[in-house]
Write an enzyme that holds these catalytic residues in place. Structure first.
Site, PDB file in Angstrom:
ATOM      1  N   ASP A   9     -39.953  -3.740  34.375  1.00  0.00           N
ATOM      2  CA  ASP A   9     -38.965  -3.355  35.377  1.00  0.00           C
ATOM      3  C   ASP A   9     -37.565  -3.439  34.755  1.00  0.00           C
ATOM      4  O   ASP A   9     -37.382  -4.078  33.711  1.00  0.00           O
ATOM      5  CB  ASP A   9     -39.096  -4.298  36.575  1.00  0.00           C
ATOM      6  CG  ASP A   9     -38.008  -4.102  37.609  1.00  0.00           C
ATOM      7  OD1 ASP A   9     -37.839  -2.955  38.070  1.00  0.00           O
ATOM      8  OD2 ASP A   9     -37.323  -5.092  37.940  1.00  0.00           O
ATOM      9  N   ASP A  11     -33.919  -3.405  36.890  1.00  0.00           N
ATOM     10  CA  ASP A  11     -32.989  -4.212  37.688  1.00  0.00           C
ATOM     11  C   ASP A  11     -33.603  -5.573  38.009  1.00  0.00           C
ATOM     12  O   ASP A  11     -34.678  -5.654  38.612  1.00  0.00           O
ATOM     13  CB  ASP A  11     -32.635  -3.493  38.992  1.00  0.00           C
ATOM     14  CG  ASP A  11     -31.826  -2.234  38.752  1.00  0.00           C
ATOM     15  OD1 ASP A  11     -30.837  -2.308  38.018  1.00  0.00           O
ATOM     16  OD2 ASP A  11     -32.194  -1.179  39.292  1.00  0.00           O
TER      17      ASP A  11
END
Length: 258
Positions: A9, A11
């Protein structure tokens, strides 16, 4: 442990706001030195993939470290495969419309459409909501880039794509097909890039309800990092259980040590 690939991922995992998570560049470098391929996966639909690569490069992460799969691009890839001749109405960011057009789909701005795609839309207005409503006709499919309830901002959380999807859902009484995390459609697109089975991959992310849940649904091992949305206390309040809980992405290479 041995994994054939790692999904990462962005953020809350690679960076927080504009600041990199300490040790992230070294962690990515260590995985590459072990020959572990990476793919970055994000529900962000407002940033182009080339811009993400440039941002990774600025953090000291080789832009060739892994492809970036955004919810916008994954949505375009999905529709190009399953509805290649469709006209598509978009209520979302310009990046979504651009990705759809680049995939060979016809983006329609008025009238009924074969597909209505809805995501985060910072320009939402009565006119844009009305346009989305009137784009539905008999047989129109409803596709959501993702259903994130909020989106992070330096001043605090803001409404996420889910708020806009819910508005269209309520107006039309249609249930959307969701492409982004935690849908496994996002995982399928990422796995195709790596060319490895999902059950041989590790999903690394900061959000139990998107990153970890997608990994669970796809049959992947998962690593929750404590640098973003979810913390240890959250694990006790849900039935979503990560395989590993790590302080940050800097600890991921330790999972590969004998």
């Amino acid at each position: 442990m041995t994994y054939s690939g790692v999904f990462v991922d962005l953020d809350g995992t690679v960076w927080r706001g504009r600041d990199p998570v300490p040790g992230v560049a070294d962690a990515v470098r260590a995985l590459r030195e072990r020959g572990v391929p990476l793919v970055f996966v994000t529900n962000n639909t407002g940033v182009r993939r080339d811009d993400f690569h440039a941002r990774l490069d600025a953090l000291g992460i080789d832009p060739d470290a892994g492809e970036v799969v955004t919810a916008a691009w994954a949505t375009a890839e999905y529709l190009a495969e399953y509805r290649p001749n469709a006209s598509v109405h978009v209520m979302g960011q310009d990046v979504v419309a651009d990705e759809l057009a680049a995939a060979g789909l016809t983006v329609s701005e008025s009238g009924t459409a074969d597909v209505v795609v809805v995501g985060y839309d910072e320009r939402v207005s009565m006119d844009r909501l009305t346009g989305a409503l009137r784009a539905f006709g008999p047989g129109t499919d409803f596709v959501a880039t993702n259903r994130d309830s909020t989106t992070p901002h330096e001043d605090g959380p803001m409404p996420g794509a889910g708020a806009f999807v819910a508005a269209v859902e309520e107006m039309t009484d249609h249930d959307p097909l969701v492409v982004g995390k935690p849908s496994t459609r996002m995982a399928d697109v990422a796995a195709d890039i790596l060319g490895v089975p999902l059950d041989e991959c590790l999903m690394v992310g900061d959000n139990l309800h998107t990153d970890v849940l997608m990994g669970d649904r796809a049959g992947m091992d998962t690593a929750l990092v404590l640098t973003g949305v979810s913390d240890r206390a959250d694990i006790e309040t849900t039935d979503i259980t990560p395989t590993h809980v790590l302080d940050s992405i800097a600890d991921v290479p330790t999972l590969f040590e004998n």
